[in-house]
Design an enzyme around this catalytic site. Structure first.
Site, PDB file in Angstrom:
ATOM      1  N   GLU A 167       0.808  -1.233   0.000  1.00  0.00           N
ATOM      2  CA  GLU A 167       0.000   0.000   0.000  1.00  0.00           C
ATOM      3  C   GLU A 167       0.841   1.284   0.000  1.00  0.00           C
ATOM      4  O   GLU A 167       0.349   2.373   0.255  1.00  0.00           O
ATOM      5  CB  GLU A 167      -0.936   0.033   1.209  1.00  0.00           C
ATOM      6  CG  GLU A 167      -2.298  -0.547   1.088  1.00  0.00           C
ATOM      7  CD  GLU A 167      -2.512  -1.909   0.475  1.00  0.00           C
ATOM      8  OE1 GLU A 167      -1.599  -2.774   0.460  1.00  0.00           O
ATOM      9  OE2 GLU A 167      -3.602  -2.123  -0.026  1.00  0.00           O
ATOM     10  N   TYR A 169       3.433   2.020   2.021  1.00  0.00           N
ATOM     11  CA  TYR A 169       3.999   2.429   3.314  1.00  0.00           C
ATOM     12  C   TYR A 169       5.511   2.178   3.344  1.00  0.00           C
ATOM     13  O   TYR A 169       6.110   1.768   2.341  1.00  0.00           O
ATOM     14  CB  TYR A 169       3.284   1.681   4.448  1.00  0.00           C
ATOM     15  CG  TYR A 169       1.840   2.104   4.626  1.00  0.00           C
ATOM     16  CD1 TYR A 169       1.522   3.416   4.971  1.00  0.00           C
ATOM     17  CD2 TYR A 169       0.786   1.217   4.430  1.00  0.00           C
ATOM     18  CE1 TYR A 169       0.200   3.822   5.135  1.00  0.00           C
ATOM     19  CE2 TYR A 169      -0.544   1.621   4.590  1.00  0.00           C
ATOM     20  CZ  TYR A 169      -0.830   2.917   4.940  1.00  0.00           C
ATOM     21  OH  TYR A 169      -2.129   3.321   5.097  1.00  0.00           O
ATOM     22  N   ARG A 217       2.367  -8.854   4.330  1.00  0.00           N
ATOM     23  CA  ARG A 217       1.496  -8.305   3.275  1.00  0.00           C
ATOM     24  C   ARG A 217       2.390  -7.756   2.181  1.00  0.00           C
ATOM     25  O   ARG A 217       3.104  -6.761   2.376  1.00  0.00           O
ATOM     26  CB  ARG A 217       0.608  -7.208   3.878  1.00  0.00           C
ATOM     27  CG  ARG A 217      -0.403  -6.620   2.923  1.00  0.00           C
ATOM     28  CD  ARG A 217      -1.798  -7.099   3.245  1.00  0.00           C
ATOM     29  NE  ARG A 217      -2.753  -6.630   2.258  1.00  0.00           N
ATOM     30  CZ  ARG A 217      -3.682  -5.732   2.499  1.00  0.00           C
ATOM     31  NH1 ARG A 217      -3.783  -5.191   3.688  1.00  0.00           N
ATOM     32  NH2 ARG A 217      -4.530  -5.379   1.549  1.00  0.00           N
ATOM     33  N   HIS A 255      -1.376   3.718  -1.884  1.00  0.00           N
ATOM     34  CA  HIS A 255      -2.440   4.699  -1.640  1.00  0.00           C
ATOM     35  C   HIS A 255      -2.383   5.856  -2.624  1.00  0.00           C
ATOM     36  O   HIS A 255      -3.390   6.485  -2.915  1.00  0.00           O
ATOM     37  CB  HIS A 255      -2.373   5.228  -0.207  1.00  0.00           C
ATOM     38  CG  HIS A 255      -2.877   4.230   0.794  1.00  0.00           C
ATOM     39  ND1 HIS A 255      -4.028   3.517   0.616  1.00  0.00           N
ATOM     40  CD2 HIS A 255      -2.368   3.824   1.975  1.00  0.00           C
ATOM     41  CE1 HIS A 255      -4.223   2.718   1.644  1.00  0.00           C
ATOM     42  NE2 HIS A 255      -3.217   2.874   2.478  1.00  0.00           N
ATOM     43  N   GLN A 342     -18.488   4.789   2.377  1.00  0.00           N
ATOM     44  CA  GLN A 342     -19.045   5.998   2.988  1.00  0.00           C
ATOM     45  C   GLN A 342     -18.936   6.073   4.506  1.00  0.00           C
ATOM     46  O   GLN A 342     -18.719   7.153   5.042  1.00  0.00           O
ATOM     47  CB  GLN A 342     -20.503   6.169   2.555  1.00  0.00           C
ATOM     48  CG  GLN A 342     -20.621   6.893   1.234  1.00  0.00           C
ATOM     49  CD  GLN A 342     -22.054   6.962   0.752  1.00  0.00           C
ATOM     50  OE1 GLN A 342     -22.453   6.261  -0.154  1.00  0.00           O
ATOM     51  NE2 GLN A 342     -22.849   7.817   1.367  1.00  0.00           N
TER      52      GLN A 342
HETATM   53 FE1  SF4 Z   1     -17.855   0.372   4.230  1.00  0.00          FE
HETATM   54 FE2  SF4 Z   1     -20.211  -0.612   4.945  1.00  0.00          FE
HETATM   55 FE3  SF4 Z   1     -19.967   0.707   2.639  1.00  0.00          FE
HETATM   56 FE4  SF4 Z   1     -18.911  -1.744   2.983  1.00  0.00          FE
HETATM   57  S1  SF4 Z   1     -21.071  -1.193   2.983  1.00  0.00           S
HETATM   58  S2  SF4 Z   1     -17.903  -0.004   2.066  1.00  0.00           S
HETATM   59  S3  SF4 Z   1     -18.240  -1.622   5.085  1.00  0.00           S
HETATM   60  S4  SF4 Z   1     -19.683   1.544   4.678  1.00  0.00           S
END
Ligand code: SF4
Ligand code: NAP
Length: 677
Positions: A167, A169, A217, A255, A342
């Site tokens: 990612e 880092y 990872r 990222h 979100q």
């Molecule tokens: Fe995140 Fe929930 Fe959307 Fe999945 S459904 S991306 S866990 S907010």
């Protein structure tokens, strides 16, 4: 016991220990790592996933020292006092029959801190500070700190550690030519550049002994300029295996890469081909990642031999019982992660506690509880959109009698629009889950039924929940009733045939969605087709290109339509979109040659099209159709009449507040209200 997903259910033998199935819960930062009483809450969070059947959990990243923290107040594990605090987590997971590894994450130049360090003094495009180049002694000290962190994790009861080597880092920064310009034994040729991760793994193994899991990872596809070649990836993997790693996990994309890797428009399991390619090269178990969100997909990854384990992270925010439900033959009851970011990643970027749009309980396990009511009531919920459904099923689960009224013929509200947008097909899963829960909780669903004052008077509901949602705002523009004008609801509901020249009024979330819908080839969606997706974003499936992208052009075809996306504000388009996904939507529309017009004043609409002015310049957008996406207003016509009755009336979701209406708030409001009744 016969399992629905036999390969996923097989134990994984590691010699000194056995993981009970092939499911790894991938590392996620939740914000609880730094919160007051956060570890107790984290313990509940992880315990629920362990009880839900996850084979092996990996925690969010903990820095091995001050320099490795993502920001000054971020979590680290470098003292025995800090290790002691972790015991509540390991105990809770073990009590629930799970195993857990601590992720050691040194952010290097990605740190939002003036203390940032890196192999070379080169600022990352996504970070505000130029890092200090680690002196030779600093490299040795950092390795020692990784080791100390692993030892402390062991003392705190962890079953192992994951060394975050992907990612973009610190470890990646050592490996890539782009970010490592050192002239000492830690830089220069590839063998020198991979000396750091190899030394870290070797030193940890030496310190922790044989019977402790070390996951590494490994960045298998950097997706940045001057990233590793495939041969370099193989060499590193072999060296890491030799150095003592127990398991190798897949990392896809730094990222700072400008290619989506986990957002909802990425097809399911789009990157498992990368893990598969490494499979024959190494002997330790390999884990596949990214956009695996259903047991069917997970099973097929293992069954087809692409990997030995499957890592899912966000799907466990959406449903703690994902694994148990899968193995019990109840996959259709899984609350599926729709990859919207979100409430999880966007929250983390906004320094808020992570949760989940479709599961408001996520990361609030210690605070929110669905408890049976002692005073069952008769409740009417008006509107079967996300807010109404969540209120209805939660209230019914608590023992209330619930009738859910919906004037349309299907449940889902605004989700029925969203599911039609290319790249948002996952919304279908939430609607499937809602159907299941309505049935399971015994909610009486009344479709095609308009709730009115008479219904309220003739029934004996003691509580009415208004979740009637929103309707599109009609802007006050001369000619708004012209036949060329179509609302976004009509567009997505009735799918009328439109011309090739379109203006969209309003460029919020819906304006962007509509632009994507109208500019796409709806038959061939790259969100459903892996090859098309890789082609559109310029990823080399043959893995010949350095970093997976060198010399490969992205090929998002321009739209066949001429589309104007207009807004009155004079700011960048899509400012209100999610932090982690807005740039993807903007890039897609830019590549499709959608014209974005800002600072627009709408003058009038007539047979010629949409007349606008931008500053002193007047223009006519000669278009066939104009789509209205000018925001929302609440549907509240029932509020006053119902409030005149002797019942408790509550408003939730878009009906309560139309501005910034979003499913995350709507679902949470429905859930929280139902817990209070
Ligand atoms: Fe995140 Fe929930 Fe959307 Fe999945 S459904 S991306 S866990 S907010
Ligand atoms: P919105 O985000 O509030 O955007 C409304 C747009 O209409 C703005 O561009 C605004 O820009 C314009 N507008 C407002 N009043 C107007 C008027 N009187 N005349 C002309 N234009 C006007 O609303 P939305 O697009 O309907 O989205 C609603 C919600 O759904 C969002 O808040 C979001 O949470 C959610 N959503 C999000 C996404 C996503 O993130 N991808 C996708 C879909 C929906 P100007 O005022 O500058 O003209």
């Amino acid at each position: 016991m016969k399992h629905s997903y036999p390969e996923l259910a097989k134990p994984l033998e590691l010699g000194f220990t056995t993981i009970k199935n092939r499911v790894l819960m991938g590392s996620m930062h939740t914000g609880l790592e730094e919160a007051p009483q956060g570890f107790k809450k984290l313990a509940k969070f992880y315990q629920a996933r362990a009880a839900g059947g996850v084979g092996l959990i990996v925690t969010g990243g903990f820095a091995p020292d001050h320099f490795g923290k993502i920001e000054p107040f971020a979590a680290k594990l470098s003292t025995s006092k800090e290790a002691k605090e972790h015991e509540v987590i390991t105990k809770a997971v073990h009590e629930a029959g799970g195993k857990i590894c601590l992720q050691i994450l040194h952010t290097g130049r990605y740190a939002y801190s003036p203390l940032a360090v890196a192999p070379s003094r080169l600022k990352a495009p996504i970070a505000p500070f130029k890092p200090m180049a680690l002196p030779g002694i600093g490299v040795h000290l950092t390795i020692r700190n990784y080791v100390r962190c692993a030892e402390l994790a062991k003392s705190a009861g962890y079953d192992g550690v994951e060394v975050m080597g992907s990612e973009g880092y610190l470890i990646n920064q050592f490996i890539a030519k782009q970010t490592n310009k050192r002239k000492d034994r830690w830089g220069g040729n590839f063998a020198n550049r991979i000396r750091f991760p190899i030394s870290v793994v070797e030193a940890i193994r030496k310190a922790v002994g044989k019977n402790f899991i070390i996951i590494y990872r490994l960045s298998m596809l950097d997706l940045v300029e001057n990233g590793s070649t495939w041969n370099e990836v193989i060499t590193l993997a072999k060296e890491i295996e030799k150095a003592g790693a127990t398991i190798i996990n897949t990392g896809i994309g730094w990222h700072e890469a400008r290619i989506p890797t986990i957002a909802t428009m990425v097809p399911r399991a789009a990157f498992t081909f990368v893990t598969e390619k490494l499979k024959s090269e190494i002997n330790v178990p390999l884990v596949a990642t990214n956009r695996i969100n259903t047991p069917e997909v997970a099973e097929s990854v293992i069954a087809s031999g692409q990997a030995d384990m499957v890592s899912m992270a966000r799907p466990f925010l959406a449903d703690a019982d994902f694994v148990n439900k899968s193995f019990a033959g109840k996959a259709s009851s899984i609350n599926t992660c729709i990859a919207c970011n979100q409430a999880c990643l966007d929250h983390v970027f906004e320094k808020k506690r992570a949760s989940c749009l479709v599961n408001p309980l996520a990361c609030y396990e210690a605070e929110l509880k669905v408890e049976p009511t002692s005073t069952p009531e008769s409740i009417a919920v008006i509107g079967a959109g996300p807010a109404g459904i969540m209120a209805a099923i939660t209230a019914a689960e608590r023992g209330h009698r619930v009738d859910l009224f919906e004037s349309k013929s299907e449940i889902g509200g605004q989700f029925n629009f969203a599911k039609k947008i290319p790249g948002k097909e996952e919304f279908n899963e939430t609607i499937r889950y809602f159907h299941y829960r309505i049935k399971e909780t015994g909610v009486t669903l009344k479709l095609n039924t308009r709730f009115d004052l008479e219904t309220a008077k003739s029934s004996n509901y003691s509580s009415i929940i208004i979740a009637t949602g929103v309707e599109g705002r009609t802007p006050d523009i001369d000619g708004i009733t012209h036949p060329s004008v179509v609302t976004y609801q009509k567009l997505l509901e009735e799918e009328p045939i439109l011309g090739d020249r379109i203006a969209i009024i309003g460029s919020g979330g819906i304006g962007f969605d509509v632009a994507e819908y109208l500019s796409s080839d709806l038959e061939n969606r790259s969100s459903l087709d892996q090859d098309l997706f890789l082609e559109e974003w310029g990823i080399d499936k043959s893995l010949q290109a350095r970093g997976g992208i060198a010399g490969i052009k992205s090929d998002i075809a321009p739209s066949k339509r001429q589309i104007y996306l207009c807004q009155r504000k004079d700011t960048k388009h899509g400012k209100s979109l999610g932090k982690t996904t807005g740039w993807i939507h903007r890039t897609t529309l830019k590549n499709k040659k959608v014209k974005m017009l800002a600072g627009v004043t709408y003058e009038k609409i007539d047979d010629q099209g949409l007349h606008i002015s931008m500053g002193s310049e007047k223009k006519t957008l000669e278009v066939d159709h104009i789509i209205i996406c000018a925001g929302q207003q609440s549907v509240t016509d029932l509020v006053l009449p119902l409030k005149s009755l002797n019942v408790s009336v509550n408003l939730i979701g878009g009906a309560a507040l139309a501005s910034e209406v979003d499913a995350k708030r709507a679902i949470r409001e429905g859930y929280e209200l139902a817990l209070e009744i």
